[in-house]
Write an enzyme that holds these catalytic residues in place. Structure first.
Site, PDB file in Angstrom:
ATOM      1  N   HIS A 494       0.832  -1.211   0.000  1.00  0.00           N
ATOM      2  CA  HIS A 494       0.000   0.000   0.000  1.00  0.00           C
ATOM      3  C   HIS A 494       0.862   1.255   0.000  1.00  0.00           C
ATOM      4  CE1 HIS A 494      -3.509   2.537   1.191  1.00  0.00           C
ATOM      5  NE2 HIS A 494      -2.550   3.241   1.770  1.00  0.00           N
ATOM      6  N   GLU A 495       1.783   1.336   0.935  1.00  0.00           N
ATOM      7  CA  GLU A 495       2.600   2.547   1.027  1.00  0.00           C
ATOM      8  C   GLU A 495       3.491   2.716  -0.186  1.00  0.00           C
ATOM      9  OE1 GLU A 495       2.000   4.883   3.023  1.00  0.00           O
ATOM     10  OE2 GLU A 495       0.585   3.718   4.229  1.00  0.00           O
ATOM     11  N   HIS A 498       1.733   4.633  -2.823  1.00  0.00           N
ATOM     12  CA  HIS A 498       1.913   6.078  -2.678  1.00  0.00           C
ATOM     13  C   HIS A 498       3.272   6.500  -3.242  1.00  0.00           C
ATOM     14  CE1 HIS A 498      -1.648   6.990  -0.387  1.00  0.00           C
ATOM     15  NE2 HIS A 498      -1.313   6.226   0.638  1.00  0.00           N
ATOM     16  N   HIS A 501       3.202   6.765  -6.890  1.00  0.00           N
ATOM     17  CA  HIS A 501       2.477   7.968  -7.311  1.00  0.00           C
ATOM     18  C   HIS A 501       3.441   9.158  -7.351  1.00  0.00           C
ATOM     19  CE1 HIS A 501      -1.770   9.989  -6.955  1.00  0.00           C
ATOM     20  NE2 HIS A 501      -1.203  10.209  -8.111  1.00  0.00           N
TER      21      HIS A 501
END
Length: 731
Positions: A494-495, A498, A501
């Site tokens: 998940h991290e 980021h 992104h």
């Protein structure tokens, strides 16, 4: 989660700073841009005493730069107004990103004192820019002339102008002088309280760690976790025993394995008791924050803070947020009640007549899973070693999708010895940026997991991205492997979503880089990246026994994938309870917020009951007194963002599957149409461009086991309206 770097955007501060603050000694590491690769802050030189003068000088410098833009006699243009603003404040940006990253990840009392002093100054600085009528007039001139057809703006510049004007209006630039004066007071106080709340939650969490002196009470705790608890006890000054350190959420991972019920209860009560009295009582702080945010929203013309937040997000309105949360809650609670029945039965076998309590749920859920699936976390942990999950899971998936490769740079250092620095290379071999991994917990790190940027990608400034991932995984003794629970594997993916992104951003303006998107959109790409943790070929690559190198048994992998929906009733209910609690606090007007700290718990219980999520055995993922997301971390009235983003995420997962899955062509399309565009376009337009249509809610409902209940007669309007309403509001 990716928190905002506490007050950004520097501004004119009137008499708050004197001109002497503009001088910064040349030997201060922030005085000039870093000469290290990709502008990585030079942590070999940075010391605590460097931050305050750099931040003050940065504000003073930026004040002068913005004043020059505001007073420029030339007709406003993109170059002398929008781009000039984007280029301004570089000293402050360099110092602020490094400072707030360090206060979150490796804070000290000295840094806490600097933050408490600086935070309100930064808030005033931001107000001074956003409330500058001359600057706003320049933006209005650009807007009106572009609307009249005098010139054509590039799409990203048009969106920048739209967003900048919106930010000025939401900051109160159209208010009268008296209202603006009160707004400045509110912003300064709110920023101070956010700092106080975060600091007290960290202190309360450290103090609430449970010391166990009888080893029998640790029965069931894996050896590596027991070793980590012994290490933690010694580091905290205990000559003997084992210290069970707390993570930020209500449910602690040790609850799933500890067989001693009294130890589980003790650990749970320590978790939910944080902030409720004692030396680190947060209740008065959170009440004042709720009240002041409500007053600020009222000044700006909104009925409450939740409406203020939603109006600038893809949701568009607090009513749209309420609709999705209340629509999902009944089905989630029904599923949780169904999941509780076999847990209660197992508990009664052990203790006849006992009632299932919150500290029992995870333990008996693991028992049920071990029985029904022949698999539990304790069995899997030896196959989930951190370095292998990172290299052969997280980074491997990024290579398969985007062609990225990673080389650890032992010559570059981070802000703490635990930080690892990786250079990231694009598919053509060119350098893309840096990725910093900071995975272990420590007393100086706040709870949770998050991503920060240290350098924003921007072609205007010629800067490449430097991003950080922080987790809170227990550190084993030296020489021992770091073994993960499955939830921690998901958090790593998940991290890193980021991080991608930020790393794959391809924009002109730094304020549009990577994760600079609405709060209820920012979790979307990161949640999409979680799917690769469930991809069978990826699991087989990283799930190898840390000692023997043997792969996780094939039947275990199948069982893991087949059991993905196990416990969704619990997980959805605990999440929705926290999201609804967040909304309850921030749907109050200023005069409706309780004033007595003793009213915090009764308000919380009443709010959960009113929303229908008051299950005694399923507490909210966060209780108010340690709800750092919404009282300190940038998610106030925005915790709904995870489920809102998951509508887009679940539908995009279907798009990936239909497009061919873990393949370069598919990854490149996701990169080009969505990740790389950052905040340079309306985010919902980017999502539509990717999917070729409006997002649907059905994939989310199916993922969480809610589809049948949500489609029952009278269950609500159907999914398409969820994302559609937000997109309209953005336009």
């Amino acid at each position: 989660m990716t928190p905002p770097l506490t007050p950004a955007a520097p501004e004119n501060m009137g008499e708050d700073l004197c001109m002497s603050d503009a001088h910064l000694d040349a030997d201060n590491p922030f005085a000039a841009p870093s000469t290290l690769p990709y502008g990585l802050p030079d942590y070999t030189r940075i010391r605590s005493e460097h931050y305050r003068p750099a931040l003050l000088a940065g504000m003073a410098e930026h004040r002068a730069q913005v004043e020059a833009i505001s007073a420029d006699p030339a007709e406003p243009s993109v170059e002398n107004t929008l781009e000039a603003l984007e280029r301004s404040g570089r000293l402050l940006q360099r110092a602020a990103v490094a400072f707030f990253n360090q206060t979150s990840a490796d804070g000290t009392p000295e840094l806490d004192a600097v933050e408490e002093e600086i935070a309100p100054l930064l808030a005033a600085h931001q107000d001074a820019i956003r409330l500058d009528a001359r600057l706003f007039a320049r933006l209005e001139s650009l807007h009106s002339r572009a609307q009249a057809g005098e010139f054509e703006l590039a799409p990203d510049t048009a969106w920048l102008l739209h967003r900048t004007r919106t930010q000025f209006e939401r900051a109160g630039v159209r208010l009268d002088e008296a209202a603006q004066a009160r707004l400045r007071e509110l912003n300064g106080r709110i920023t101070t309280l956010e700092t106080v709340f975060g600091r007290e939650v960290l202190a309360a969490t450290n103090d609430a760690a449970v010391l166990v002196t009888d080893e029998d009470e640790l029965d069931g705790l894996p050896d590596d976790a027991r070793d980590a608890a012994a290490r933690a006890a010694r580091e905290r000054g205990h000559d003997e025993g084992w210290l069970l350190e707390l993570q930020l959420p209500t449910g602690q991972p040790q609850l799933a394995v500890l067989t001693d019920r009294s130890t589980r209860e003790r650990l749970f009560r320590a978790s939910v008791g944080r902030g409720l009295g004692g030396a680190h009582d947060t209740r008065a702080t959170l009440l004042e924050l709720a009240r002041l945010r409500a007053e600020r929203a009222s000044l700006l013309g909104y009925p409450h803070h939740a409406a203020f937040i939603a109006a600038d997000a893809t949701a568009g309105s607090a009513e749209a947020v309420e609709e999705i949360l209340t629509r999902l809650a009944p089905a989630a609670v029904a599923n949780a009640r169904a999941e509780a029945a076999p847990l209660q039965a197992l508990l009664e076998q052990d203790e006849p007549g006992a009632t299932l309590e919150p500290w029992d749920w995870a333990f008996y859920a693991e028992r049920v899973r071990a029985h029904e699936r022949a698999l539990d976390d304790a069995s899997m942990r030896p196959y989930l070693e951190l370095d292998r999950v990172l290299a052969d899971g997280v980074l491997h998936a990024a290579n398969a999708l985007y062609g990225l490769t990673f080389a650890e740079r032992h010559d570059l250092v981070g802000y703490h010895p635990d930080v690892r620095v990786f250079e990231v290379f694009d598919a053509d071999g060119s350098g893309l940026g840096l990725f910093l991994a900071d995975y272990w917990t420590r007393e100086s790190k706040r709870g949770g997991a998050w991503m920060n940027n240290l350098v924003d990608q921007s072609t205007l400034l010629g800067e490449a991205p430097v991003v950080v991932n922080n987790l809170n995984i227990r550190k084993p003794p030296d020489g021992k492997p770091t073994l993960l629970a499955w939830d921690e594997v998901i958090t790593m993916f998940h991290e890193f979503g980021h991080a991608l992104h930020g790393l794959l951003s391809a924009v002109r303006y730094p304020s549009q880089s990577g994760t600079e998107v609405p709060r209820d959109f920012v979790e979307y790409p990161s949640q999409v990246n979680e799917i690769w943790a469930w991809e069978p070929n990826v699991v087989r690559a990283f799930a190898l026994h840390h000692d023997s190198g043997e792969p996780m048994p094939v039947e275990w992998v199948r069982t893991l994938l087949a059991g993905r929906q196990d416990g969704e009733g619990f997980r959805t209910t605990e999440y929705l309870a926290a999201a609804l609690l967040d909304q309850a606090w921030y749907r109050l007007g200023p005069d409706e917020v309780p004033t007595d700290p003793e009213q915090v718990e009764p308000f919380e219980l009443a709010a959960l009951a009113a929303a229908g999520v008051d299950l005694a055995s399923v507490p909210p993922r966060y209780r108010s007194a340690y709800f750092n997301h919404v009282f300190s971390g940038g998610y106030s009235a925005g915790y709904y963002s995870y489920i809102w983003s998951e509508v887009l995420d679940a539908d995009t997962v279907e798009w990936f599957r239909e497009s061919g899955g873990l393949r370069r062509e598919v990854g490149d399309a996701f990169r080009t149409r969505l990740l790389g565009r950052g905040g340079s376009v309306d985010p919902m337009e980017a999502c539509r461009d990717l999917l070729g249509r409006d997002p649907r809610i059905e994939p989310l409902l199916a993922r969480r086991g809610l589809l049948a209940a949500a489609q029952a007669p009278g269950a609500g309007s159907g999914a398409g309206s969820v994302a559609g309403s937000g997109a309209g509001a953005e336009r």
